[in-house]
Design an enzyme around this catalytic site. Structure first.
Site, PDB file in Angstrom:
ATOM      1  N   HIS A 169      79.506 -17.058  43.379  1.00 33.14           N
ATOM      2  CA  HIS A 169      79.457 -16.163  44.463  1.00 33.14           C
ATOM      3  C   HIS A 169      78.212 -16.139  45.466  1.00 33.14           C
ATOM      4  O   HIS A 169      77.073 -16.665  45.034  1.00 33.14           O
ATOM      5  CB  HIS A 169      79.877 -14.281  44.089  1.00 33.14           C
ATOM      6  CG  HIS A 169      78.431 -14.036  43.266  1.00 33.14           C
ATOM      7  ND1 HIS A 169      78.500 -13.864  42.030  1.00 33.14           N
ATOM      8  CD2 HIS A 169      77.370 -13.393  43.941  1.00 33.14           C
ATOM      9  CE1 HIS A 169      77.190 -13.466  41.533  1.00 33.14           C
ATOM     10  NE2 HIS A 169      76.503 -13.101  42.883  1.00 33.14           N
ATOM     11  N   THR A 170      78.348 -15.592  46.724  1.00 38.22           N
ATOM     12  CA  THR A 170      77.275 -15.794  47.769  1.00 38.22           C
ATOM     13  C   THR A 170      76.681 -14.471  47.992  1.00 38.22           C
ATOM     14  O   THR A 170      77.461 -13.717  48.266  1.00 38.22           O
ATOM     15  CB  THR A 170      77.998 -16.551  49.092  1.00 38.22           C
ATOM     16  OG1 THR A 170      78.332 -17.640  48.664  1.00 38.22           O
ATOM     17  CG2 THR A 170      76.722 -16.792  49.914  1.00 38.22           C
TER      18      THR A 170
END
Length: 103
Positions: free
Chosen positions: A60-61
């Site tokens: 995830h970012t």
């Protein structure tokens, strides 16, 4: 918004998966810039459980808007984070835009 990927590592992402993650990051930055007018951003990717992704098969970012002078002693000395608005207010502002992205 969740992006489904086949491989839980950067080197295993297909070109369409990389493009989808990059495009979503770009749209999020555009939205945050429009809504909050930050001076810059910190953007990072967590890959795998030990990197903070929660479990091994996950990427995830994080996109963190930043403003000039927003770093201060509070997180270091007081273990306290200062938020300019309540998280529910932020959710209410951003949620309609993310719902449009998901459809």
């Amino acid at each position: 918004v969740t992006v489904s990927i086949d491989q839980p590592n950067v080197e295993g992402l297909s070109e369409p998966e990389r493009n989808e993650m990059a495009n979503l990051t770009q749209k999020c930055v555009e939205l945050l810039r429009t809504m909050y007018s930050p001076d810059g951003f910190n953007i990072g990717v967590n890959i795998g459980k030990s990197a903070g992704a929660g479990f091994d098969e996950h990427i995830h970012t994080h996109i963190v808007p930043r403003w000039q002078g927003d770093t201060n002693f509070m997180p270091v000395v007081g273990a306290t984070k200062v938020r300019p608005e309540h998280i529910r207010t932020t959710y209410a502002k951003l949620s309609p835009y993310f719902q449009k992205l998901a459809s």
